[in-house]
Design a protein around this motif. Sequence first.
Motif, PDB file in Angstrom:
ATOM      1  N   THR A 317       0.830  -1.208   0.000  1.00 11.06           N
ATOM      2  CA  THR A 317       0.000   0.000   0.000  1.00 11.06           C
ATOM      3  C   THR A 317       0.859   1.249   0.000  1.00 11.06           C
ATOM      4  N   HIS A 318       2.136   1.104   0.318  1.00 12.15           N
ATOM      5  CA  HIS A 318       3.071   2.229   0.219  1.00 12.15           C
ATOM      6  C   HIS A 318       4.493   1.663   0.057  1.00 12.15           C
ATOM      7  N   THR A 319       5.390   2.475  -0.472  1.00  6.44           N
ATOM      8  CA  THR A 319       6.768   2.017  -0.630  1.00  6.44           C
ATOM      9  C   THR A 319       7.516   2.097   0.704  1.00  6.44           C
ATOM     10  N   THR A 320       6.839   2.601   1.735  1.00  8.12           N
ATOM     11  CA  THR A 320       7.449   2.602   3.065  1.00  8.12           C
ATOM     12  C   THR A 320       7.705   1.153   3.523  1.00  8.12           C
ATOM     13  N   ALA A 321       6.965   0.197   2.915  1.00  7.94           N
ATOM     14  CA  ALA A 321       7.235  -1.218   3.179  1.00  7.94           C
ATOM     15  C   ALA A 321       8.664  -1.559   2.760  1.00  7.94           C
ATOM     16  N   PHE A 348      -0.558   0.189  -4.245  1.00 12.76           N
ATOM     17  CA  PHE A 348      -1.938  -0.197  -4.568  1.00 12.76           C
ATOM     18  C   PHE A 348      -2.859   0.032  -3.369  1.00 12.76           C
ATOM     19  N   ARG A 349      -3.984   0.668  -3.619  1.00 11.38           N
ATOM     20  CA  ARG A 349      -4.968   0.857  -2.547  1.00 11.38           C
ATOM     21  C   ARG A 349      -6.357   0.593  -3.098  1.00 11.38           C
ATOM     22  N   ASN A 350      -7.150  -0.109  -2.291  1.00  5.97           N
ATOM     23  CA  ASN A 350      -8.493  -0.500  -2.717  1.00  5.97           C
ATOM     24  C   ASN A 350      -9.439   0.690  -2.589  1.00  5.97           C
ATOM     25  N   HIS A 362       1.844   5.852  -8.183  1.00  7.16           N
ATOM     26  CA  HIS A 362       3.291   5.770  -7.949  1.00  7.16           C
ATOM     27  C   HIS A 362       3.636   6.618  -6.743  1.00  7.16           C
ATOM     28  N   GLN A 363       4.442   6.047  -5.846  1.00 11.94           N
ATOM     29  CA  GLN A 363       4.841   6.807  -4.672  1.00 11.94           C
ATOM     30  C   GLN A 363       6.328   7.143  -4.776  1.00 11.94           C
ATOM     31  N   ILE A 364       6.618   8.391  -4.436  1.00 10.82           N
ATOM     32  CA  ILE A 364       8.002   8.844  -4.365  1.00 10.82           C
ATOM     33  C   ILE A 364       8.337   8.857  -2.881  1.00 10.82           C
ATOM     34  N   GLU A 365       9.439   8.253  -2.516  1.00  4.94           N
ATOM     35  CA  GLU A 365       9.767   8.219  -1.091  1.00  4.94           C
ATOM     36  C   GLU A 365      11.252   8.494  -0.892  1.00  4.94           C
ATOM     37  N   GLY A 366      11.555   9.295   0.084  1.00  7.48           N
ATOM     38  CA  GLY A 366      12.958   9.573   0.405  1.00  7.48           C
ATOM     39  C   GLY A 366      13.176   9.418   1.891  1.00  7.48           C
ATOM     40  N   TYR A 400      -0.685  12.949  11.452  1.00  2.00           N
ATOM     41  CA  TYR A 400      -0.511  11.693  12.176  1.00  2.00           C
ATOM     42  C   TYR A 400      -0.215  10.553  11.207  1.00  2.00           C
ATOM     43  N   ASN A 401       0.817   9.784  11.497  1.00  2.00           N
ATOM     44  CA  ASN A 401       1.079   8.498  10.841  1.00  2.00           C
ATOM     45  C   ASN A 401       1.400   7.525  11.964  1.00  2.00           C
ATOM     46  N   PRO A 402       0.982   6.293  11.848  1.00  2.00           N
ATOM     47  CA  PRO A 402       1.299   5.334  12.923  1.00  2.00           C
ATOM     48  C   PRO A 402       2.810   5.161  13.111  1.00  2.00           C
ATOM     49  N   TYR A 403       3.593   5.390  12.063  1.00  2.00           N
ATOM     50  CA  TYR A 403       5.024   5.079  12.133  1.00  2.00           C
ATOM     51  C   TYR A 403       5.921   6.281  12.273  1.00  2.00           C
ATOM     52  N   THR A 404       5.358   7.499  12.268  1.00  2.00           N
ATOM     53  CA  THR A 404       6.219   8.679  12.446  1.00  2.00           C
ATOM     54  C   THR A 404       5.730   9.538  13.599  1.00  2.00           C
ATOM     55  N   GLU A 405       6.671  10.151  14.270  1.00  2.00           N
ATOM     56  CA  GLU A 405       6.344  11.114  15.321  1.00  2.00           C
ATOM     57  C   GLU A 405       7.560  11.999  15.515  1.00  2.00           C
ATOM     58  N   GLY A 424       2.702  16.488   0.006  1.00  2.00           N
ATOM     59  CA  GLY A 424       3.315  15.273   0.537  1.00  2.00           C
ATOM     60  C   GLY A 424       3.141  15.144   2.035  1.00  2.00           C
ATOM     61  N   ASN A 425       3.735  14.070   2.525  1.00  2.00           N
ATOM     62  CA  ASN A 425       3.593  13.681   3.920  1.00  2.00           C
ATOM     63  C   ASN A 425       4.998  13.323   4.402  1.00  2.00           C
ATOM     64  N   SER A 426       5.269  13.565   5.664  1.00  2.00           N
ATOM     65  CA  SER A 426       6.636  13.318   6.130  1.00  2.00           C
ATOM     66  C   SER A 426       6.655  13.067   7.635  1.00  2.00           C
ATOM     67  N   GLY A 427       7.827  12.742   8.127  1.00  2.00           N
ATOM     68  CA  GLY A 427       7.937  12.565   9.576  1.00  2.00           C
ATOM     69  C   GLY A 427       9.254  11.924   9.962  1.00  2.00           C
ATOM     70  N   ILE A 446      14.631  10.380   9.125  1.00  2.00           N
ATOM     71  CA  ILE A 446      13.651  11.349   8.624  1.00  2.00           C
ATOM     72  C   ILE A 446      13.214  10.886   7.232  1.00  2.00           C
ATOM     73  N   ALA A 447      11.924  11.022   6.963  1.00  2.00           N
ATOM     74  CA  ALA A 447      11.408  10.450   5.713  1.00  2.00           C
ATOM     75  C   ALA A 447      10.234  11.250   5.191  1.00  2.00           C
ATOM     76  N   TRP A 448      10.008  11.131   3.882  1.00  2.00           N
ATOM     77  CA  TRP A 448       8.840  11.784   3.295  1.00  2.00           C
ATOM     78  C   TRP A 448       8.356  11.009   2.085  1.00  2.00           C
ATOM     79  N   GLY A 449       7.101  11.225   1.777  1.00  2.00           N
ATOM     80  CA  GLY A 449       6.520  10.511   0.640  1.00  2.00           C
ATOM     81  C   GLY A 449       5.542  11.414  -0.089  1.00  2.00           C
ATOM     82  N   LEU A 450       5.427  11.198  -1.403  1.00  2.00           N
ATOM     83  CA  LEU A 450       4.442  11.939  -2.182  1.00  2.00           C
ATOM     84  C   LEU A 450       4.089  11.115  -3.406  1.00  2.00           C
TER      85      LEU A 450
END
Length: 489
Positions: A317-321, A348-350, A362-366, A400-405, A424-427, A446-450
């Motif tokens: 569901t995200h490249t954070t995997a 992929f998201r339902n 497509h997700q861009i992640e750094g 809020y993201n479950p994995y970032t704070e 984008g989203n980051s944390g 530190i990470a971000w996605g868009l």
Amino acid sequence: MAEDAILGFLESNETISDSGQFAADVRIDHNEIINVIKSLHGFRLVDAQDIKRENWVLTDEGKSYTVAGSPEVQLFLAILPEGISREELQKKVDPTVFKIGCAQAIKNKWVEMGKQLVSRKVQYVEDRVKDLLLRIQDGEVVDQEDIDALKKRKLIGLQTWKGYSLQRGPNYAPKRKKAVTDLTREHIQRGNWKDLEFKEYNFSAKGPPAEGGHLNPLLKVRKQLQNIFLQMGFEEMPTNNFVESSFWNFDALFQPQQHPARDSHDTFFLKVPSTTRELPEDYVERVKCVHESGGYGSRGYGYDWKREEANKNLLRTHTTAVSSRMLYLLAQQNAFTPKKYFSIDRVFRNEAVDRTHLAEFHQIEGLVCDRGLTLGDLIGVLHDFFSRLGMSKLRFKPAYNPYTEPSMEIFSYHEGFKKWVEIGNSGMFRPEMLLPMGLPEDVRVIAWGLSLERPTMILYGIDNIRDLFGHKVDLNLIKRNPICRLGID
Ligand code: PHE
């Protein structure tokens, strides 16, 4: 039709002496006859010799006199029987008619040009010039003297007419055999290949132009983003697995098993194979613990963590995997090395499909992984990254993201839309995620996605995602879309 007429005629006649006459006889356009003759001649079904004829034809000026009469007659008729003043006469006729008409009428001794008065010297005149022109137009033969006079006045010109005379050629047949282009199984079985005439290969024929090799705008923007990450010293993560286990997609990211994103409404789960084969057992044990009862200063979620849930296969569901796998691998090394990683690939998201959403994107992640990083580093990297995309005005909003704070949504001021748009989203990844992996305690990530779709749609002015990706995409868009250069206005 023209071909049958020619071949048919030559069956009972030795020659066609004049293709023009023949065309008129069979009532087929001469140009069509000529084309067929050229083809028949090429295959030596007929022998053809050029014939040329020269014809007198009327010039535009000549044609105009067939209607209005010659200028001398026009002028003569404009003169009243009692005479007319030069001025009046000039007003009555066209200036060129006046000029030519005067010269010719004087030459013919039809008129007298007094100082004041112009008068007729004869009572009647005949328009010989007009008559001659009409006769020439009808193809009649006229005296050479008249021809010379009209030619001198540029009322007629020579035109060459081209045609052919024909006889049967060495390959003559009353009907052309159509050359066969392919030798087939039937030809061989029946044995009739012996009698067939095969078409020769044309090695200099141009093939159809190659149609392939066009990049979707998404791939052009992706290439630009890859370059930006590489210029910033990031390494690309291997994203070549669309299928992922729930464990790496959710559990390793400290996302509780009751989280709504883990429902089949939001995520595509696999039926076959429905579960993953192997996971690193000791790490799985630490993840279970941190979910159930916490650790590393956390209280955890306080629920019964189920292995079966973690084993379930899904479309990531995200490249954070991928990021979680890479960070785990990094933690397994003997000595910690700081890393900068990026990826750009499909997730992929339902989701219900509409103008801006598809069930995949497509997700861009750094991400940057190093000792002692702070939120200030994240903000700094984001400014660096996005200004390279041409977005230098940024704002951040707590999220809020479950994995970032802490977590931050990223907004950029869009000069065209004149408003702030979410980009984008980051944390900073939580210790509950990093410490069970085995990363040193002072290492921060530190990470971000868009999404790749959103900037691509803005850059290419596409407002319906289905015009950009999927089976409804117009191939002409793919063929014609311009190159992409980011950050250059
Ligand atoms: N995985 C997040 C998403 O799906 C993006 C993100 C990546 C957020 C990394 C924070 C850190 O939107």
